[in-house]
Design an enzyme around this catalytic site. Structure first.
Site, PDB file in Angstrom:
ATOM      1  N   LYS A 102     -23.022  24.225  83.198  1.00  0.00           N
ATOM      2  CA  LYS A 102     -22.893  23.077  82.489  1.00  0.00           C
ATOM      3  C   LYS A 102     -23.697  23.314  81.230  1.00  0.00           C
ATOM      4  O   LYS A 102     -24.770  23.717  81.456  1.00  0.00           O
ATOM      5  CB  LYS A 102     -23.227  22.049  83.307  1.00  0.00           C
ATOM      6  CG  LYS A 102     -22.436  21.399  84.445  1.00  0.00           C
ATOM      7  CD  LYS A 102     -22.637  20.410  85.120  1.00  0.00           C
ATOM      8  CE  LYS A 102     -21.572  20.046  86.306  1.00  0.00           C
ATOM      9  NZ  LYS A 102     -21.018  21.055  87.125  1.00  0.00           N
ATOM     10  N   ASP A 136     -17.902  24.010  82.457  1.00  0.00           N
ATOM     11  CA  ASP A 136     -17.305  22.612  83.270  1.00  0.00           C
ATOM     12  C   ASP A 136     -17.507  21.382  82.239  1.00  0.00           C
ATOM     13  O   ASP A 136     -18.346  21.421  81.303  1.00  0.00           O
ATOM     14  CB  ASP A 136     -18.625  22.310  84.228  1.00  0.00           C
ATOM     15  CG  ASP A 136     -18.232  23.159  85.403  1.00  0.00           C
ATOM     16  OD1 ASP A 136     -17.256  23.823  85.822  1.00  0.00           O
ATOM     17  OD2 ASP A 136     -19.109  23.185  86.343  1.00  0.00           O
ATOM     18  N   GLN A 166     -10.322  16.612  81.493  1.00  0.00           N
ATOM     19  CA  GLN A 166     -10.070  15.548  82.424  1.00  0.00           C
ATOM     20  C   GLN A 166      -8.835  14.499  82.213  1.00  0.00           C
ATOM     21  O   GLN A 166      -8.899  13.762  81.226  1.00  0.00           O
ATOM     22  CB  GLN A 166     -11.552  14.853  82.661  1.00  0.00           C
ATOM     23  CG  GLN A 166     -12.496  15.525  82.869  1.00  0.00           C
ATOM     24  CD  GLN A 166     -13.906  14.873  82.076  1.00  0.00           C
ATOM     25  OE1 GLN A 166     -14.060  14.591  81.217  1.00  0.00           O
ATOM     26  NE2 GLN A 166     -15.003  15.313  83.024  1.00  0.00           N
ATOM     27  N   ARG A 187      -8.993  24.444  82.729  1.00  0.00           N
ATOM     28  CA  ARG A 187      -8.832  23.990  84.062  1.00  0.00           C
ATOM     29  C   ARG A 187      -8.829  22.516  83.841  1.00  0.00           C
ATOM     30  O   ARG A 187      -9.569  21.702  83.150  1.00  0.00           O
ATOM     31  CB  ARG A 187     -10.272  24.278  84.648  1.00  0.00           C
ATOM     32  CG  ARG A 187     -10.465  23.741  85.922  1.00  0.00           C
ATOM     33  CD  ARG A 187     -11.938  23.515  86.454  1.00  0.00           C
ATOM     34  NE  ARG A 187     -12.423  24.700  86.837  1.00  0.00           N
ATOM     35  CZ  ARG A 187     -13.582  24.745  86.763  1.00  0.00           C
ATOM     36  NH1 ARG A 187     -14.649  23.795  86.539  1.00  0.00           N
ATOM     37  NH2 ARG A 187     -14.365  25.924  86.915  1.00  0.00           N
ATOM     38  N   HIS A 230      -7.185  18.814  94.379  1.00  0.00           N
ATOM     39  CA  HIS A 230      -6.693  18.997  95.975  1.00  0.00           C
ATOM     40  C   HIS A 230      -5.699  18.047  96.374  1.00  0.00           C
ATOM     41  O   HIS A 230      -5.303  17.652  97.621  1.00  0.00           O
ATOM     42  CB  HIS A 230      -7.947  18.695  96.995  1.00  0.00           C
ATOM     43  CG  HIS A 230      -9.425  19.200  96.461  1.00  0.00           C
ATOM     44  ND1 HIS A 230      -9.970  18.471  95.550  1.00  0.00           N
ATOM     45  CD2 HIS A 230      -9.786  20.322  96.804  1.00  0.00           C
ATOM     46  CE1 HIS A 230     -11.184  19.223  94.988  1.00  0.00           C
ATOM     47  NE2 HIS A 230     -10.816  20.307  95.786  1.00  0.00           N
TER      48      HIS A 230
END
Ligand code: FDA
Length: 312
Positions: A102, A136, A166, A187, A230
């Site tokens: 980070k 991140d 995000q 990501r 998930h």
């Protein structure tokens, strides 16, 4: 709604110095402590031991030396030094060479130029050693600066570095187009921070719809994207969309957090997908742990049972 209320509550609790002190004192003590479900330990050796088990079971991983929001240059310097140690330890152990970090851990809140210098120093050791370094994404206060720093490093020729986007932020379609145009690796996550309604979706259905849309774009146009979730619905969609478009399983990877939905993690590996587990470790685990609790109120029951010694 429930999820954003829970995020808000745990965001508040995460600010409590007293709670942090108590948790830091008791949280890791017992080898079966509730914290260890999400964080294998405080040392690189703990993380590497967890990684070896993961690799035996067909996973790869990314190591995250926990830390964020440092407030002095000395702390930033120490965090950078610790990351260089992690690179050395991971290399010596012969496990997967992939780290996540980070920018506020490297001093972004104190001095942007120094944080970038620290990141460059880490990259200049990690890249030649065959590491991939993922930056991140933190709260929306840092979205612009994080993407700008990534862009600059990319222009300077660093290639083994990637970012996180995000789906809860309205702006992400535009940010995704920017990173895809550069050729950078993304990501994709839903977003772990409590964001103002003016800039972010709050309803799970909206965050999911955005995730699905961004994921499809990434699978078609992105470079080796990481589908980090998930959520079985998102994972099933990724699988079916990839199959329909002839995108083979070596062109993307799934990513999940250590200790979360281990059943799903194992199932994906058994089906032949590449699954990277994010392995966080270190003494500064409290904010990370609180975000995991905030994502799923049921985890609080797990913590309480842990405190009562029932989690064996
Ligand atoms: P969602 O929250 O809808 O959950 C789907 C299902 O997953 C739940 O029903 C439950 O079964 C399970 N689950 C999810 N969270 C759980 C938890 N805490 N405990 C137990 N079960 C849980 N965020 C960010 O803002 N910046 C970042 O850089 C990263 N990096 C990152 C890396 C990786 C590898 C992952 C997997 C995630 C992140 N995140 C992140 C976190 C991400 O934004 C998000 O908060 C969590 O992944 C939870 O969202 P899901 O996509 O899992 O879906």
């Amino acid at each position: 709604m429930l999820q954003s209320a829970s995020k808000a509550l745990f965001h508040l609790l995460a600010q409590s110095g007293a709670l942090k002190k108590m948790a830091s004192h008791y949280g890791m003590r017992h080898p079966h402590s509730f914290v260890r479900r999400f964080i294998p330990g405080e040392t690189a050796a703990d993380a590497i031991a967890a990684a070896r088990v993961l690799e035996q079971n067909g996973f790869v991983e990314s190591f995250d030396h926990l830390g964020e929001s440092v407030t002095t240059l000395a702390e930033a310097e120490q965090a950078a030094r610790e990351y260089l140690d992690v690179v050395r330890d991971v290399e010596a152990a012969g496990v997967e060479r992939n780290i996540s970090l980070k920018l506020t851990q490297l001093g972004l809140d104190v001095d942007r130029a120094i944080a970038v210098d620290h990141l460059r120093k880490i990259l200049s050791v990690a890249e030649p050693a065959g590491f991939f370094v993922r930056i991140d994404m933190e709260s929306s206060r840092y979205t612009d600066v994080t993407l700008d720093i990534f862009d600059t490093l990319w222009q300077q020729g660093y290639r083994q570095v990637g970012v996180v986007l995000q789906s809860d932020l309205y702006r992400t379609d535009k940010d995704l187009a920017r990173v895809i145009a550069l050729g950078g690796r993304v990501r994709l996550v839903k977003g772990a921070y409590l964001e103002p309604r003016a800039i972010a979706y709050r309803r799970k259905a909206d965050v999911d719809a955005a995730y699905a849309r961004l994921m499809k774009t990434l699978l078609i146009d992105g470079r080796y994207p990481a589908i980090a979730t998930h959520d079985p619905a998102m994972i099933d969609l990724a699988k079916s969309f990839a199959a329909e478009h002839g995108i083979t399983a070596d062109r993307f990877e799934f990513q999940m957090l250590y200790g979360i939905r281990r059943d799903l993690q194992a199932r994906l590996v058994a089906e032949g997908y590449r699954v990277r587990i994010y392995v966080p470790f270190g003494g500064e685990w409290f904010p990370y742990f609180m975000r995991r609790l905030g994502e799923r109120p049921a985890n609080v029951g797990f913590v309480i049972r842990g405190l009562l010694g029932e989690n064996g």
